[in-house]
Write an enzyme that holds these catalytic residues in place. Sequence first.
Site, PDB file in Angstrom:
ATOM      1  N   TYR A 152      -9.033  15.497  -5.771  1.00  0.00           N
ATOM      2  CA  TYR A 152      -8.234  14.959  -6.886  1.00  0.00           C
ATOM      3  C   TYR A 152      -7.425  16.073  -7.568  1.00  0.00           C
ATOM      4  CZ  TYR A 152      -7.262  12.013 -11.012  1.00  0.00           C
ATOM      5  OH  TYR A 152      -6.645  11.292 -12.002  1.00  0.00           O
TER       6      TYR A 152
ATOM      7  N   ASN B  73       0.873  -1.165   0.000  1.00  0.00           N
ATOM      8  CA  ASN B  73       0.000   0.000   0.000  1.00  0.00           C
ATOM      9  C   ASN B  73       0.918   1.225   0.000  1.00  0.00           C
ATOM     10  OD1 ASN B  73      -1.643   2.146   0.657  1.00  0.00           O
ATOM     11  ND2 ASN B  73      -2.767   1.055   2.252  1.00  0.00           N
TER      12      ASN B  73
HETATM   13  N1  LIG Z   1      -7.731   7.082 -16.488  1.00  0.00           N
HETATM   14  C1  LIG Z   1      -7.653   8.392 -16.676  1.00  0.00           C
HETATM   15  O1  LIG Z   1      -8.405   9.012 -17.440  1.00  0.00           O
HETATM   16  C2  LIG Z   1      -6.598   9.196 -15.959  1.00  0.00           C
HETATM   17  C3  LIG Z   1      -6.433  10.532 -16.334  1.00  0.00           C
HETATM   18  C4  LIG Z   1      -5.458  11.294 -15.694  1.00  0.00           C
HETATM   19  C5  LIG Z   1      -4.673  10.710 -14.712  1.00  0.00           C
HETATM   20  N2  LIG Z   1      -4.879   9.402 -14.356  1.00  0.00           N
HETATM   21  C6  LIG Z   1      -4.030   8.863 -13.303  1.00  0.00           C
HETATM   22  O2  LIG Z   1      -3.366   7.712 -13.804  1.00  0.00           O
HETATM   23  C7  LIG Z   1      -3.134   6.788 -12.742  1.00  0.00           C
HETATM   24  C8  LIG Z   1      -3.702   5.419 -13.107  1.00  0.00           C
HETATM   25  O3  LIG Z   1      -5.082   5.545 -13.360  1.00  0.00           O
HETATM   26  P1  LIG Z   1      -5.982   4.343 -13.911  1.00  0.00           P
HETATM   27  O4  LIG Z   1      -7.056   4.974 -14.678  1.00  0.00           O
HETATM   28  O5  LIG Z   1      -5.137   3.297 -14.519  1.00  0.00           O
HETATM   29  O6  LIG Z   1      -6.612   3.824 -12.518  1.00  0.00           O
HETATM   30  P2  LIG Z   1      -7.076   2.359 -12.062  1.00  0.00           P
HETATM   31  O7  LIG Z   1      -8.049   2.582 -10.949  1.00  0.00           O
HETATM   32  O8  LIG Z   1      -7.513   1.547 -13.245  1.00  0.00           O
HETATM   33  O9  LIG Z   1      -5.725   1.724 -11.487  1.00  0.00           O
HETATM   34  C9  LIG Z   1      -5.111   2.237 -10.332  1.00  0.00           C
HETATM   35  C10 LIG Z   1      -4.211   1.171  -9.730  1.00  0.00           C
HETATM   36  O10 LIG Z   1      -3.639   1.716  -8.531  1.00  0.00           O
HETATM   37  C11 LIG Z   1      -3.731   0.741  -7.500  1.00  0.00           C
HETATM   38  N3  LIG Z   1      -3.788   1.402  -6.198  1.00  0.00           N
HETATM   39  C12 LIG Z   1      -4.793   2.178  -5.713  1.00  0.00           C
HETATM   40  N4  LIG Z   1      -4.515   2.544  -4.458  1.00  0.00           N
HETATM   41  C13 LIG Z   1      -3.308   2.004  -4.145  1.00  0.00           C
HETATM   42  C14 LIG Z   1      -2.499   2.031  -2.980  1.00  0.00           C
HETATM   43  N5  LIG Z   1      -2.893   2.686  -1.868  1.00  0.00           N
HETATM   44  N6  LIG Z   1      -1.314   1.374  -2.989  1.00  0.00           N
HETATM   45  C15 LIG Z   1      -0.921   0.696  -4.104  1.00  0.00           C
HETATM   46  N7  LIG Z   1      -1.658   0.620  -5.217  1.00  0.00           N
HETATM   47  C16 LIG Z   1      -2.834   1.269  -5.244  1.00  0.00           C
HETATM   48  C17 LIG Z   1      -5.014  -0.014  -7.794  1.00  0.00           C
HETATM   49  O11 LIG Z   1      -5.050  -1.280  -7.144  1.00  0.00           O
HETATM   50  C18 LIG Z   1      -4.970  -0.098  -9.322  1.00  0.00           C
HETATM   51  O12 LIG Z   1      -4.278  -1.249  -9.748  1.00  0.00           O
HETATM   52  C19 LIG Z   1      -3.777   7.420 -11.512  1.00  0.00           C
HETATM   53  O13 LIG Z   1      -2.807   8.132 -10.774  1.00  0.00           O
HETATM   54  C20 LIG Z   1      -4.789   8.373 -12.083  1.00  0.00           C
HETATM   55  O14 LIG Z   1      -5.107   9.421 -11.202  1.00  0.00           O
HETATM   56  C21 LIG Z   1      -5.819   8.638 -14.957  1.00  0.00           C
END
Ligand SMILES: NC(=O)c1ccc[n+]([C@@H]2O[C@H](COP(=O)([O-])OP(=O)(O)OC[C@H]3O[C@@H](n4cnc5c(N)ncnc54)[C@H](O)[C@@H]3O)[C@@H](O)[C@H]2O)c1
Length: 252
Positions: free
Chosen positions: A162, A62
Amino acid sequence: MDLANKVIAITGAGQGLGQQMALSLAKCGANLALIDIELEGLIQTEQQCQKMGVIAKSYQANVTNEEQVVRAFGQIDADFKCLNGLINNAGIMRDGLLVKQKEGKLSAMSLEQFQSVLEVNVTGSFLCGREASKVMLKTDSKGVLINISSVARAGNIGQSNYSASKAAVAAMSVVWAKELGRYGIRSVAIAPGVVKTAMTDQIKPLAMERLLSMVPVGRLGQAEEIAATIQFALENDFITGRVLEIDGGMRM
Ligand SMILES: NC(=O)c1ccc[n+]([C@@H]2O[C@H](COP(=O)([O-])OP(=O)(O)OC[C@H]3O[C@@H](n4cnc5c(N)ncnc54)[C@H](O)[C@@H]3O)[C@@H](O)[C@H]2O)c1
């Protein structure tokens, strides 16, 4: 940096953008230290990377827990004896308005809702950035620290938590570029727009329609497009202390 045989750590590698980053970097011949709180997705990513002929190892942690992060990077150091990159990708979203009044009823974002997002997105990036830097210095590895910010860092409705977190990690990348350049460590932030993953599947249809109307290319981004930007930031040794925007032209 030539990615072949380099060691890159990715947090949140069990699904979504982090998983795609791992697969794309494995294709370039990078070895991977995969970190996630959820073991199941992590193992899937590990196996898919191994099939591509690289070394991939999983570390369940985590990112908000200092002891678990210290242990994971200690193990990465012992396993690989170097570290050339960290992608601080683990992140969560828990949207809500600061306050809302509807039909005489007042509701608000709770402190827990605010702090939980800051904890994962900011504290998690700080802890992993700190521990990864220690391994880079100790093993004399040249490396790159990448924080995943967002187009929402400019301030998006319903995202006090966020947006604040994504502005914070963009600022930390600039700080780290200035502090660590002397050790041959670069630091970059990448700010994606809206990309199709489990995270954005949470967005309500009406809100998604509003978001899409703000994207000049008229579609969601693809995880491969973000992974290609990660590869670019790792490979190009003249990029540091900047935020790369990969968002189809979207502005908040
Ligand atoms: N998807 C989008 O449109 C988007 C846009 C801008 C930024 N982001 C950023 O990109 C990153 C990935 O996003 P995503 O869409 O793949 O999200 P997602 O929810 O599909 O994946 C996030 C991953 O992080 C892991 N995670 C969450 N909390 C955790 C913790 N405390 N410790 C360890 N692991 C943890 C989850 O288990 C998951 O595998 C994030 O930082 C998100 O804010 C995403």
